[in-house]
Design a protein around this motif. Sequence first.
Motif, PDB file in Angstrom:
ATOM      1  N   LEU A  97     -11.203  -0.058  -7.100  1.00 23.20           N
ATOM      2  CA  LEU A  97     -11.012   1.141  -6.292  1.00 23.20           C
ATOM      3  C   LEU A  97     -10.304   0.837  -4.981  1.00 23.20           C
ATOM      4  N   LEU A  98     -10.356  -0.436  -4.541  1.00 22.94           N
ATOM      5  CA  LEU A  98      -9.784  -0.812  -3.245  1.00 22.94           C
ATOM      6  C   LEU A  98      -8.637  -1.792  -3.451  1.00 22.94           C
ATOM      7  N   TRP A  99      -7.493  -1.485  -2.799  1.00 25.99           N
ATOM      8  CA  TRP A  99      -6.268  -2.258  -2.986  1.00 25.99           C
ATOM      9  C   TRP A  99      -5.672  -2.643  -1.641  1.00 25.99           C
ATOM     10  N   LYS A 100      -5.034  -3.822  -1.611  1.00 25.49           N
ATOM     11  CA  LYS A 100      -4.356  -4.305  -0.407  1.00 25.49           C
ATOM     12  C   LYS A 100      -2.857  -4.132  -0.561  1.00 25.49           C
ATOM     13  N   VAL A 101      -2.220  -3.632   0.488  1.00 19.50           N
ATOM     14  CA  VAL A 101      -0.770  -3.432   0.509  1.00 19.50           C
ATOM     15  C   VAL A 101      -0.190  -4.377   1.552  1.00 19.50           C
ATOM     16  N   SER A 102       0.727  -5.246   1.135  1.00 22.34           N
ATOM     17  CA  SER A 102       1.296  -6.223   2.055  1.00 22.34           C
ATOM     18  C   SER A 102       2.770  -6.434   1.730  1.00 22.34           C
ATOM     19  N   GLY A 103       3.404  -7.347   2.510  1.00 23.61           N
ATOM     20  CA  GLY A 103       4.802  -7.672   2.273  1.00 23.61           C
ATOM     21  C   GLY A 103       5.742  -6.596   2.780  1.00 23.61           C
ATOM     22  N   ASN A 104       7.008  -6.748   2.427  1.00 26.25           N
ATOM     23  CA  ASN A 104       8.042  -5.769   2.779  1.00 26.25           C
ATOM     24  C   ASN A 104       8.101  -5.526   4.293  1.00 26.25           C
ATOM     25  N   GLY A 105       7.866  -6.591   5.057  1.00 27.64           N
ATOM     26  CA  GLY A 105       7.976  -6.488   6.507  1.00 27.64           C
ATOM     27  C   GLY A 105       6.716  -6.112   7.247  1.00 27.64           C
ATOM     28  N   LEU A 106       5.609  -5.887   6.529  1.00 22.43           N
ATOM     29  CA  LEU A 106       4.366  -5.541   7.218  1.00 22.43           C
ATOM     30  C   LEU A 106       3.788  -6.774   7.911  1.00 22.43           C
ATOM     31  N   ALA A 107       3.476  -6.628   9.191  1.00 23.45           N
ATOM     32  CA  ALA A 107       2.869  -7.736   9.933  1.00 23.45           C
ATOM     33  C   ALA A 107       1.429  -7.958   9.492  1.00 23.45           C
ATOM     34  N   ARG A 108       0.748  -6.872   9.145  1.00 22.19           N
ATOM     35  CA  ARG A 108      -0.642  -6.941   8.703  1.00 22.19           C
ATOM     36  C   ARG A 108      -0.806  -6.027   7.494  1.00 22.19           C
ATOM     37  N   PRO A 109      -1.719  -6.370   6.591  1.00 18.80           N
ATOM     38  CA  PRO A 109      -1.885  -5.531   5.394  1.00 18.80           C
ATOM     39  C   PRO A 109      -2.555  -4.202   5.706  1.00 18.80           C
ATOM     40  N   LEU A 123      -8.042   3.030  -0.713  1.00 18.66           N
ATOM     41  CA  LEU A 123      -9.311   3.206  -1.420  1.00 18.66           C
ATOM     42  C   LEU A 123      -9.274   4.503  -2.215  1.00 18.66           C
ATOM     43  N   GLY A 124      -9.578   4.397  -3.491  1.00 21.28           N
ATOM     44  CA  GLY A 124      -9.725   5.590  -4.314  1.00 21.28           C
ATOM     45  C   GLY A 124     -11.121   6.160  -4.154  1.00 21.28           C
ATOM     46  N   THR A 125     -11.220   7.429  -3.797  1.00 22.67           N
ATOM     47  CA  THR A 125     -12.518   8.048  -3.565  1.00 22.67           C
ATOM     48  C   THR A 125     -12.818   9.099  -4.639  1.00 22.67           C
ATOM     49  N   HIS A 126     -14.037   9.587  -4.602  1.00 29.46           N
ATOM     50  CA  HIS A 126     -14.480  10.672  -5.483  1.00 29.46           C
ATOM     51  C   HIS A 126     -15.217  11.653  -4.578  1.00 29.46           C
ATOM     52  N   HIS A 127     -14.776  12.896  -4.584  1.00 30.23           N
ATOM     53  CA  HIS A 127     -15.270  13.851  -3.595  1.00 30.23           C
ATOM     54  C   HIS A 127     -16.735  14.239  -3.799  1.00 30.23           C
ATOM     55  N   MET A 128     -17.345  13.782  -4.905  1.00 31.92           N
ATOM     56  CA  MET A 128     -18.749  14.075  -5.149  1.00 31.92           C
ATOM     57  C   MET A 128     -19.612  12.814  -5.178  1.00 31.92           C
ATOM     58  N   ALA A 129     -18.994  11.655  -5.014  1.00 31.34           N
ATOM     59  CA  ALA A 129     -19.739  10.398  -5.105  1.00 31.34           C
ATOM     60  C   ALA A 129     -20.541  10.144  -3.842  1.00 31.34           C
ATOM     61  N   ALA A 178     -17.899   5.645 -11.049  1.00 33.04           N
ATOM     62  CA  ALA A 178     -19.107   4.892 -10.703  1.00 33.04           C
ATOM     63  C   ALA A 178     -19.022   3.442 -11.161  1.00 33.04           C
ATOM     64  N   THR A 179     -18.269   3.186 -12.245  1.00 32.53           N
ATOM     65  CA  THR A 179     -18.081   1.815 -12.730  1.00 32.53           C
ATOM     66  C   THR A 179     -16.782   1.212 -12.192  1.00 32.53           C
ATOM     67  N   GLN A 180     -16.133   1.924 -11.279  1.00 32.93           N
ATOM     68  CA  GLN A 180     -14.913   1.457 -10.604  1.00 32.93           C
ATOM     69  C   GLN A 180     -13.814   1.093 -11.605  1.00 32.93           C
ATOM     70  N   ASN A 181     -13.652   1.946 -12.624  1.00 26.73           N
ATOM     71  CA  ASN A 181     -12.675   1.687 -13.682  1.00 26.73           C
ATOM     72  C   ASN A 181     -11.494   2.636 -13.536  1.00 26.73           C
ATOM     73  N   LEU A 182     -10.509   2.204 -12.769  1.00 25.97           N
ATOM     74  CA  LEU A 182      -9.352   3.047 -12.486  1.00 25.97           C
ATOM     75  C   LEU A 182      -8.534   3.332 -13.740  1.00 25.97           C
ATOM     76  N   GLU A 183      -8.464   2.350 -14.618  1.00 24.17           N
ATOM     77  CA  GLU A 183      -7.740   2.534 -15.874  1.00 24.17           C
ATOM     78  C   GLU A 183      -8.359   3.670 -16.695  1.00 24.17           C
TER      79      GLU A 183
END
Length: 293
Positions: free
Chosen positions: A21-33, A37-43, A216-221
């Motif tokens: 559910l949580l991903w890091k975005v880096s590179g392409n000139g970013l000084a810091r990542p 976060l993928g959320t669920h409005h009822m979780a 709930a099982t953090q299965n994005l696929e």
Amino acid sequence: MKRLSLILALCAVALLSQAQLLWKVSGNGLARPSYILGTHHMAPASMIDEIPGIDVAIEGCDIVVGEIEKDSLVGQDAQMRMAQSMIAPLDSTLDKLYTPDEYAIVEQVFNKYFGSMGVKLSQMKSLKPAAISTQLQAMQAIRYFPNFDANNLIDIAVQERANELGRPSAGLESLQEQIDLLFNTPLAEQAKGLLEACKQDDKFLEQSVALSEAYATQNLERIFTVMTESITGEDEEAIDALLYDRNRAWVPKLVEMMPERACLVCVGAGHLPGPQGVLQLLRDRGYTVEPMQ
């Protein structure tokens, strides 16, 4: 056999990389990542601590970015605007949009979810069909989250935890944009959508529970599969409006924000996966996007 084993192993890794559910975005000139976060409005907010890397993301960000900035939802003016947007014109109440037989179909499904609370559709007929649909969808999701607490949900709780550390909040959309998306589409389309949902209530309930379980099982696929497996015809236009058009609008905003401040972006998990998801759109822009461990 070794080649087959390698292929199967790579497939397993590919699937595992989506079970996040949580991903890091880096590179392409970013000084810091930055982080997404993928959320669920009822979780429930209690899920936060089950997400690998969430503390690193919260502590490492300069700003938390939601679909809508949480403070814009509070206050009398915001509540009044939202309430007014849900009310139909006097000549377009539910009993006027539907034939008696159609109204009976909607009423039966409404009673299924709200009858035990003593709420009748006749008391709610002044609401737009989309407002009724939203309430039914919420009740379906709650079937998987029986301890649902509207004041203690994950997407708001993440923003609040970051705020406690001094990180400000921002939104990708305005309150008016959300109102337009939810309640200001043509009433005839809203009525048709609500009626079809009620005719297929068992199917939509099953889908809602499956989505909640996948989250709930953090299965994005699995979330992506459930979302897309039955989409055809007019549903494609709806998914474009609710997901893909918004993804394409959000990514340029993130591209502009991330070089200035490390962001923790919190959006519905359905916006993340797939070839038109936020993760892939950022990869297409040249960023490295990888799951947090």
